[in-house]
Design a protein around this motif. Sequence first.
Motif, PDB file in Angstrom:
ATOM      1  N   ASP A 149      -2.713  31.802  75.520  1.00 13.34           N
ATOM      2  CA  ASP A 149      -2.914  33.131  76.095  1.00 13.34           C
ATOM      3  C   ASP A 149      -4.048  33.013  77.112  1.00 13.34           C
ATOM      4  N   GLY A 192       2.855  42.966  81.523  1.00 14.66           N
ATOM      5  CA  GLY A 192       1.563  42.794  80.863  1.00 14.66           C
ATOM      6  C   GLY A 192       1.473  41.560  79.985  1.00 14.66           C
ATOM      7  N   GLN A 240     -11.180  44.113  82.809  1.00 14.11           N
ATOM      8  CA  GLN A 240     -10.899  42.801  83.400  1.00 14.11           C
ATOM      9  C   GLN A 240     -10.083  42.910  84.686  1.00 14.11           C
TER      10      GLN A 240
END
Length: 519
Positions: A299, A177, A119
């Motif tokens: 998310d 992250g 991604q």
Amino acid sequence: MFCRLPLSVIKQQRFTRFLIHRTTMESANLRDLNEPLVDHAEGQHFLNEAFKIIVEEVLCKGTDATQKVCEWKQPDELSLLLDLELRETGEPQDRILQRVRDVAKYSIKTSHPRFFNQQYGGVDYHSLAGRFLTEALNTNLFTYEVAPVFVLMETEVLKGLRQLVGWSEGDGLFCPGGSTSNMYAMNLARYRLFPEVKTRGLWSLPRLTIFTSPQSHYSVQKGAAFLGIGTENVVLVKVDDGGRMIPEDLDRNIELSKSQGAVPFLVSCTSGTTVKGAFDPLDQIADVCDKHKIWMHVDAAWGGSVLFSKQHRHLMKGVDRASSVAWNPHKMLVAGLQCSTLLLKDTTNLLKQCHSASATYLFQQDKFYDMNLDIGDKSVQCSRKVDCLKLWLMWKAIGSAGLAERVDKGFVHARYLVDEMKKRDGFHLVSVPEFVNVCFWYIPPSLRGKEGSADYQDRLAKVAPVIKERMVKQGTMMVGYQPLGNLVNFFRVIVFSPVVSRRDVDFFLDEIERLGKDL
Ligand SMILES: *Cc1c(COP(=O)(O)O)cnc(C)c1O
């Protein structure tokens, strides 16, 4: 070896040795201490030479479609080629420059137009400049004192992202992250409900439950394990055919969990699931969260970037009703690894209350400036890398409109890919893509029309791994595959990188056919 000389002699010897050592040290010191250990002229010359190699290998060859994406070597062979062992003496500069070249040569070219593996991918030159500048400045984002520019910049970038979510106020943090951002949300949701957890620990808590879909990112499971919630307390809510959480099933599961004596405290929805790119229906989930007064986390590590697009932001309708959002600009926006944010609606300083340890050597309370600028205590880290500059510089350079165009283009390429697949034999979509993830099986000629046979699924499952092995060994492109639930191995191709053109999309399909037609 044991020395048998009388003690007085030994002492004498030691003393002489010490003297000799001291005199040589001293004479050396007198000369050297006036010079730094680093020779700047030499160092900067080296850096210029290394930079030329980086540009040539990583940015010229590494983005050239006629060059390989990867240079596959077996681990043993690679180890030898790189001569990894570390030694007592240093090496001459030309040898070190050769090492720079080798590292570039044998690494995966993630900026390449045929890198569809993950991604992230492609390159943005402004963000890259921001990354180089960050490295060169080498500062630590914890106090205004050592990072005045970046404390202000991070605040501004977070504000810009929050505005896209629909919040005029709030808080946030750049995290290492999306997994970490998700864990932060979990910790905050728990702290809001049970602030005593910070001092008394898990000892003081009832059994807590989290709700998410089976297609959510694995970091939800990791977070539950890491924070002492327990993976068995992550309740998986059913999804529809497109992989979207079903709100009625969420409501049912929350009721069930309560009736079993647990305390539901977090719903972790996904905007852009990792494999299929599905968007959970946030508005309806928000209704359920409101009803049960549960923290709603989104998310959006992968899908958050649709918020830039007027055409596609409807996919996240209702996101403003969430309490927290995780969003990785290092993915679709190509800000560079790593760039991940946690955005919060909270205006009560929850982040700091939950995580602060008030270290007196860093966060002195009698400083000469506004101590609220010492944002580091909001984090669970001490040293924290600057991750905002690369996004800020890129955003400044191409504006929100440029970022929106990037997102829209990804959708156009994905639609084109799907249309082209329909024109060819052997490409079978897993489901209609909602986002830029296109999931499909390639059915080689030998398997076509054999859907009814008993070993069809087993044989189909073996196709993607073989095609993958061939493409990596030939270095022509990279794309990921996986099984999902009861679905056997299928490819997931993601087209969003700004270096990808229609030509690369056509190449992708031709190459899958070329590599798989004899299977
Ligand atoms: C990529 C991804 C993550 C993890 O982000 P990292 O930065 O790799 O930790 C979390 N959630 C989703 C939906 C993702 O796609």
